[in-house]
Design an enzyme around this catalytic site. Structure first.
Site, PDB file in Angstrom:
ATOM      1  N   ASP A   9       0.885  -1.178  -0.130  1.00 12.55           N
ATOM      2  CA  ASP A   9      -0.025  -0.011  -0.074  1.00 12.55           C
ATOM      3  C   ASP A   9       0.836   1.268  -0.187  1.00 12.55           C
ATOM      4  OD1 ASP A   9      -2.003   1.756   0.208  1.00 12.55           O
ATOM      5  OD2 ASP A   9      -2.924   0.969   2.105  1.00 12.55           O
ATOM      6  N   ASP A 107      -2.805   2.441  -6.186  1.00 10.38           N
ATOM      7  CA  ASP A 107      -1.793   2.719  -5.354  1.00 10.38           C
ATOM      8  C   ASP A 107      -1.649   1.165  -4.273  1.00 10.38           C
ATOM      9  OD1 ASP A 107      -3.811   2.997  -3.538  1.00 10.38           O
ATOM     10  OD2 ASP A 107      -2.704   4.318  -2.469  1.00 10.38           O
ATOM     11  N   GLU A 108      -2.424  -0.185  -4.706  1.00  6.71           N
ATOM     12  CA  GLU A 108      -2.427  -1.020  -3.997  1.00  6.71           C
ATOM     13  C   GLU A 108      -2.386  -2.254  -4.684  1.00  6.71           C
ATOM     14  OE1 GLU A 108      -5.836  -1.946  -1.242  1.00  6.71           O
ATOM     15  OE2 GLU A 108      -6.010   0.143  -1.052  1.00  6.71           O
TER      16      GLU A 108
END
Length: 358
Positions: A9, A107-108
């Site tokens: 993350d 973003d993960e």
DNA sequence: TCTGGGGTCCTAGGACCC
DNA sequence: TCTGGGGTCCTAGGACCC
């Protein structure tokens, strides 16, 4: 053998990328989101840098409130092409580390490293190597959780932030979750949290102890999920491929409006834009919908399933405009309009068919 | 404090069919 | 004539996630 799953993350992703691109912003409160307009702006915070979070600013907060909390913060509009390219670079790094990656959002991502590490000790070294490479190549930090399943890995990545690394040994899943507030469980939002609070269930450990039939009675299908999640159980595999199920376009007006011509014009543009996307993907939709939010925030949707799939802008425009008509009779001003295309299907099935025949 | 935009999944009622 | 049950599709709304 238990699996070994990592959840990666990125920390305050949009804000961190902005600080990387504007070194003079490093160490300062940066708020990516709507224009605050001296406290009169409309919209919300997308991401606040950790420096901005010290002022109490966080994602989804109205930008006007963020402005009041820290007038001197750097407020900047999102630059999605920039974030997409940074995201792509990070995902490329992750794919070098494991062939089994599920990108969850910009973003993960989850990585299955069951074949790359034999225990959590090795997993921790593996995760540290990932963090190093992302920092060196992209000058960005991330937080990583390692566990025997996706749910616990995800919770673990959030446990120490930013720049964290949290490992949950197999067998410790339940004990790791137990002290955390129920709100930390994926799928528990404000509403579910309130219901649980009424039942005097505040921690994940307390939730884990509630009889499953009671949870099913209270929450339906969600109840079964809550029971398993609270007990650290998640057998789900990574989903390495993704197919969009809907396309949405929405716009909140600068000022609430009764200008139907303007509303129709916006809908027309959105319809055209969404159809271009369909055509690029050589796909079609069969359901066309609209969304209207009035000045009092009351929100309505209307949708129609067509007899034939389409990606023709004129067809979509005529449908959306037709669906809008009843709302023009309303006395209230309109705050937001949106369109939605669903029932997406690939137009060109040749490749699929070939595979079926083999 | 006045609440974005892009998504997914679930629920529930009604239509329709057998 | 006073009323079944199952399955699927459509529609509207809502919770949740990033």
């Amino acid at each position: 053998m238990p699996r070994i799953i990592l959840h990666v993350d990125m920390d305050a992703f949009f804000a961190s990328v902005e600080q990387r691109e504007h070194p003079e912003w490093k160490g300062l409160p940066v708020v990516v989101g709507a224009d605050p307009k001296l406290g009169k702006g409309r919209g919300v915070v997308a991401t606040a840098s950790y420096e901005a979070r010290k002022f109490g600013i966080h994602s989804a907060m109205p930008i006007s409130r963020a402005y009041k909390l820290c007038t001197t913060a750097i407020f900047t509009r999102p630059n999605f092409p920039l974030y997409l390219s940074a995201s792509g670079a990070v995902m490329d790094i992750l794919r070098k580390f494991s062939g089994k990656v599920e990108q969850v959002s910009i973003d993960e991502a989850y990585l299955d490293i069951s074949n790359k590490a034999s225990d959590m000790n090795e997993a921790a070294k593996f995760a540290a190597a990932i963090k190093n490479e992302i920092l060196e190549k992209e000058q960005l930090t991330c937080s990583i959780g390692a566990a025997s399943n996706k749910l616990v890995a995800k919770t673990a990545s959030d446990f120490r932030k930013p720049d964290g690394l949290t490992v949950v040994e197999p067998g410790n899943e339940k004990a790791f979750l137990a002290p955390l507030p129920v709100r930390k469980l994926l799928g528990v939002g404000p509403k579910t949290e309130m219901v649980l609070e009424e039942l005097e269930i505040n921690t994940i450990g307390e939730l884990a102890g509630v009889p499953v039939d009671l949870l099913i009675q209270q929450f339906g299908k969600m109840g079964l999920y809550l029971h398993e999640a609270a007990n650290g159980i998640d057998e789900s595999d990574l989903e390495e491929t993704y197919e969009a199920k809907s396309i949405n376009r929405n716009l909140t007006f600068e000022h609430d409006t009764r200008d139907n011509t303007l509303v129709l014009q916006v809908i027309e543009e959105m319809s055209r834009d969404a159809c271009e996307l369909l055509q690029e993907d050589k796909s079609t939709c069969r359901t066309v919908g609209i969304k209207v939010r009035f000045e009092d925030f009351e929100t309505h949707t209307k949708e129609k399933t067509l007899a034939e799939p389409t990606n023709d802008p004129t067809t979509v425009q005529n449908t959306t405009k037709g669906l809008m008509q009843p709302f023009f009779a309303d006395k209230r001003k309109i705050r937001l309009v949106g369109i939605r295309l669903a029932h997406l299907q690939p137009q060109d099935n040749r490749q699929k068919r070939v595979q079926e025949y083999i």
